[in-house]
Structures are given as C-alpha cells and as structure tokens.
Design an enzyme around this catalytic site. Structure first.
Site, mmCIF file in Angstrom:
data_model
loop_
_atom_site.group_PDB
_atom_site.id
_atom_site.type_symbol
_atom_site.label_atom_id
_atom_site.label_comp_id
_atom_site.label_asym_id
_atom_site.label_seq_id
_atom_site.Cartn_x
_atom_site.Cartn_y
_atom_site.Cartn_z
ATOM 1 N N ASN A 1 10.804 26.110 -34.911
ATOM 2 C CA ASN A 1 11.098 24.841 -34.251
ATOM 3 C C ASN A 1 9.774 24.092 -34.144
ATOM 4 O O ASN A 1 8.963 24.379 -33.277
ATOM 5 C CB ASN A 1 11.697 25.129 -32.867
ATOM 6 C CG ASN A 1 12.035 23.861 -32.124
ATOM 7 O OD1 ASN A 1 11.761 22.751 -32.600
ATOM 8 N ND2 ASN A 1 12.630 24.009 -30.951
ATOM 9 N N ARG B 1 14.803 24.510 -37.350
ATOM 10 C CA ARG B 1 15.508 23.502 -36.563
ATOM 11 C C ARG B 1 15.064 22.126 -37.062
ATOM 12 O O ARG B 1 13.868 21.840 -37.136
ATOM 13 C CB ARG B 1 15.142 23.638 -35.091
ATOM 14 C CG ARG B 1 15.748 22.530 -34.276
ATOM 15 C CD ARG B 1 15.151 22.470 -32.896
ATOM 16 N NE ARG B 1 15.777 21.399 -32.146
ATOM 17 C CZ ARG B 1 15.152 20.674 -31.231
ATOM 18 N NH1 ARG B 1 13.896 20.913 -30.942
ATOM 19 N NH2 ARG B 1 15.781 19.723 -30.586
ATOM 20 N N HIS C 1 21.177 18.191 -29.339
ATOM 21 C CA HIS C 1 21.428 19.502 -28.708
ATOM 22 C C HIS C 1 22.632 20.204 -29.328
ATOM 23 O O HIS C 1 23.288 21.022 -28.679
ATOM 24 C CB HIS C 1 21.746 19.378 -27.193
ATOM 25 C CG HIS C 1 20.611 18.931 -26.335
ATOM 26 N ND1 HIS C 1 20.771 18.056 -25.289
ATOM 27 C CD2 HIS C 1 19.299 19.262 -26.349
ATOM 28 C CE1 HIS C 1 19.612 17.858 -24.692
ATOM 29 N NE2 HIS C 1 18.695 18.572 -25.329
ATOM 30 N N ARG D 1 13.715 10.546 -18.887
ATOM 31 C CA ARG D 1 14.465 9.507 -19.623
ATOM 32 C C ARG D 1 15.538 8.886 -18.736
ATOM 33 O O ARG D 1 16.206 9.586 -17.985
ATOM 34 C CB ARG D 1 15.147 10.108 -20.857
ATOM 35 C CG ARG D 1 14.187 10.500 -21.942
ATOM 36 C CD ARG D 1 14.935 11.062 -23.151
ATOM 37 N NE ARG D 1 14.157 12.124 -23.749
ATOM 38 C CZ ARG D 1 14.667 13.216 -24.291
ATOM 39 N NH1 ARG D 1 15.972 13.395 -24.348
ATOM 40 N NH2 ARG D 1 13.886 14.124 -24.811
ATOM 41 N N GLU E 1 19.504 28.810 -28.369
ATOM 42 C CA GLU E 1 19.496 27.995 -29.585
ATOM 43 C C GLU E 1 18.952 28.762 -30.781
ATOM 44 O O GLU E 1 19.418 28.599 -31.909
ATOM 45 C CB GLU E 1 18.722 26.696 -29.330
ATOM 46 C CG GLU E 1 19.516 25.784 -28.398
ATOM 47 C CD GLU E 1 18.721 24.635 -27.807
ATOM 48 O OE1 GLU E 1 18.682 23.573 -28.436
ATOM 49 O OE2 GLU E 1 18.141 24.806 -26.719
#
Ligand code: ADP
Length: 405
Positions: free
Chosen positions: A7, A91, A180, A241, A385
C-alpha cells in the site's frame, strides 16, 4: 502461497507478507517519511516485537530495497530469498470505470492507472511508483492491482450520477466512484458469514468509521450506494474532511477568507471535519471521546455532528435498499469507540434496532451488539484490508490460470 501486499502512499509504503493458506501475516511494516529527513521502517516479524529501523530512503526505490533487505537478511528475515514471494497485491486507489475487479498488472493496466491520475492526483501516482519499484526487483513475479473503487462499480446509474449536465459525466467522467471498497467488501461478506446469513440475500449497511470514513449500502452482495463520491471528500464528517457541503460555500469561503478554490479545498480536506468542529482540539477520537465524557463543548459538538451524519446515511441507505438486515461498524472509530455506536444506535429505534449495552462495551473481535430481539442485527466487524487484498489477489490469479500452489 506467500503474498506481498503493498500500500504505497506519497511518503509512506506499507507492506505485509501473508500466507494465503493460513491467511496469517508473517511480517508487516511501514516505510515512513520516504523522501523526507529521518526516514525509518517500523517492522514486526510474527512472534517478535515491533522495531523501528533507521533507513535512508530518499525515494520509493530505496524504500523497496530496504524492505527486501529486511525481509531476507539478518534477524528480521522471514524469507530465504525473494523468489519465495509468489505474487504481489498492490492497493490502487482509483480504478475509474475501467476496473470493477482486481486485475493482473501489465502495460495496458499501468497505462489506464496512469490515465486515472487526474481523478486521484494524491494517490494513483504514488501507487504507480510502488508498482514500478517492485517490478524492478521482482521481475518475473506476477502483480495484481486491487482497486479501492472496484467494489462500488455495481452502483446503479441513479446512485452514481450527480444532478449536473449529463455531458459532464460523458466528457469528464464526473460521477460518484466511492472508496474504501476493499473494507466494505470484506466487512459485508464477513458479517454475513459470521451471522450465518446468505450474502446474496441480505441487506447490509457498512459504517467504515476511521480517519477517513464512509458508509455503504450492500444489497444481495452488491454495493448499491456509498457516501464518498468523486473524491474521498464527500459524505460523512471525517477526521479533518468536511464531508457533504453546499458547493456554493466554496466561492463564498474563498471571498471571505481571501483565498482561491484550491485554498478552500485545502481547508475542506485538512482543517475541517471533527478537527475543525472541535476548534482544532483534535481529529483523534480517543481525545474527542475523553472531551465528550468531560463535557467539553468542542468535543461534544464534534462527536454529535459526526454521529448525526452517520445516522442520516444509515436512514438513507435503509430507504435505498427498502430495508436493512445488518448494520456493521468497522475501522478505528467503528471498532473502538462505543459511545459513537451508542449515540447512533439509540436513534435507530424506528428500524427496530435495540442495542445490547454490555456487548457494545467490548472490542477487538466480530461481535453482535444488538439484543436478540432487535429487528436489525448490529455487529462490530474488524476490517482487514490486507487480507481482502490477499483474497482478491488469489482470486485474480486463479481466474487467469496463474495459481501456482
Ligand atoms: P485511517 O485508516 O483512515 O487512518 P483508522 O481506521 O486507523 O483510520 O482510524 C483512526 C481513528 O480511529 C482515529 O480517530 C482514532 O482515534 C480512532 N481509534 C483508533 N484506535 C482507537 C481506540 N483504541 N479507541 C478509540 N478510538 C480509536
């Protein structure tokens, strides 16, 4: 099979070596501060304590060289040689409309990921750097790209289109993509397995609540809507955010704050969310939970607004699926912050949700937190993940007739 999951971010490179049969990790680590001073690798070999290894990593190629050295030499080694790695799963954040599943990486795939750089300028270029750096050292090892957006590609048109001129979608691909995806896919499927429900006949809402946060509606094994949009800025109020906002705010804020669109987007990405709402107190829910429990106004405001937004999305997605059987909480906040789950579930009585307070106080494993008579099952399902990337990588090899052992 041994799978190296990568990743790659702009200044970091996370890696995990996983045995695909036992689905257990053998080693994992993170190259931090790549291209910045004082770079180091935090590394854990299964059965040993985590160590921080100083390493000069001016770029990602040097980071990969260091990872190879750590995995194959000295006390940190878990491989006798690199050839023990059977496949690399990367990823990749944005697969646009090109990719609705994991794919074997070839020149055409690299060209398409590169074309998508403009949709994910902070992520795809870094993912490509990771792919190319690995290709240099593992020339003949197959590599698979697993996209954050792929799981959401099953959304119907009415869910992914924005109410803007249609040619903006046709010409510029402006639409909701969602992110996601590996987490939403892993958690929705794991929840159904854990609850003995048929994935293809169950309506699941997944609340992935981490620093970045999103909710998705998974109906009969397919994503039909998700809260993140064209970028990961849309949807829930997150760590820093803003989530959903009236687009007219952008011009207004730019004028009032004497900045430009870029400056405002920066505020919406980095200075907003629970961090902004708590007046810069913290983006970390451990701090905010303490603040909430101590009745600090900033923390209380931020936690309540965060939960309210999740609650609204759950209501929206129950409507979108014409019902819901299972609601899952996952990721850092979803798995750990019981007060967030309580504040949300206490307002879902109209769906027939009843929270089991005792079960809700536990953490760290798959766990039902609703009472036996609750009409909707609520569960905490820790996400993984890397494991989902491993599974999708193996599936992809199988489909391409490249599964070796
Ligand atoms: P991301 O992967 O998007 O960076 P994570 O899934 O790691 O995010 O979640 C980070 C959030 O989870 C932070 O707000 C952090 O405070 C919260 N979190 C992590 N561990 C705990 C914990 N043990 N208790 C409460 N909150 C936690």
């Amino acid at each position: 099979m041994k799978i190296l999951v990568i990743n790659c971010g702009s200044s970091s490179l996370k890696f995990q070596l996983i045995d695909s049969v036992t689905e257990d990790w053998l080693a994992k680590g993170n190259c931090e501060r790549i291209g910045i001073d004082n770079s180091f690798v935090s590394y854990t070999k299964k059965g040993s304590d985590k160590v921080n290894i100083d390493a000069d990593m001016p770029d990602h190629n040097k980071a990969i060289e260091k990872v190879v050295e750590i995995l194959t030499t000295g006390d940190t080694a878990v491989l006798s040689s690199l050839s023990e790695i059977d496949v690399v799963g990367h990823r990749v954040v944005h697969g646009g409309e090109y990719f609705n599943e994991a794919v074997l990486i070839d020149d055409d795939v690299i060209a398409k990921i590169t074309e998508l750089n403009e949709l994910a300028p902070l992520h795809n270029p870094a993912n490509l750097i990771g792919i190319k750096a690995l290709q240099k050292v593992l020339k003949d090892t197959p590599m698979v790209a697993v996209f954050d957006t792929a799981f959401h590609q099953t959304m119907p048109e009415e869910a992914y289109l924005y109410g803007i001129p249609y040619d903006m979608y046709v010409k510029h691909h402006i639409r909701k993509y969602g992110f996601h995806g590996t987490s939403h896919s892993f958690v929705s499927r794991t929840a159904c397995e854990f609850l003995n429900k048929d994935y293809d006949k169950t309506k699941v809402i997944v609340c992935h609540l981490g620093n970045g946060a999103s909710v998705s509606a998974v109906k009969n094994g397919k994503c039909i809507d998700t809260s993140m949009g064209f970028t990961p800025l849309e949807g829930l109020i997150m760590g820093t955010r803003s989530g959903d906002i009236d687009p007219a705010v952008i011009e207004f804020m730019a004028q009032k704050e004497n900045t430009d669109v870029k400056g405002v987007i920066n505020i919406l990405n980095k200075k907003s969310g629970v961090f902004g709402l708590s007046e810069g107190f913290s983006s970390d829910f451990r701090d905010l939970e303490d603040g909430y429990n101590a009745n600090k106004p900033g923390s209380t405001r931020a936690v309540k607004a965060f939960c309210y937004k999740v609650l609204k999305y759950i209501g929206a997605y129950a409507a979108a699926m014409n019902g819901v059987d299972v609601i899952c909480f996952t990721a850092g906040i979803g798995e750990n912050t019981s007060i967030v789950r309580k504040l949300i579930c206490d307002n879902l009585g109209y769906l027939g949700v009843t929270l089991d307070e005792e079960a809700n106080s536990k953490r760290g494993f798959n766990n039902v937190i609703s009472t036996p008579d609750s009409k909707v099952t609520v569960a905490v399902i820790p996400t993984n993940e890397e494991l989902e990337i491993t599974r999708l990588t193996v599936n992809c090899l199988e489909k391409n007739g490249k599964l070796c052992k």
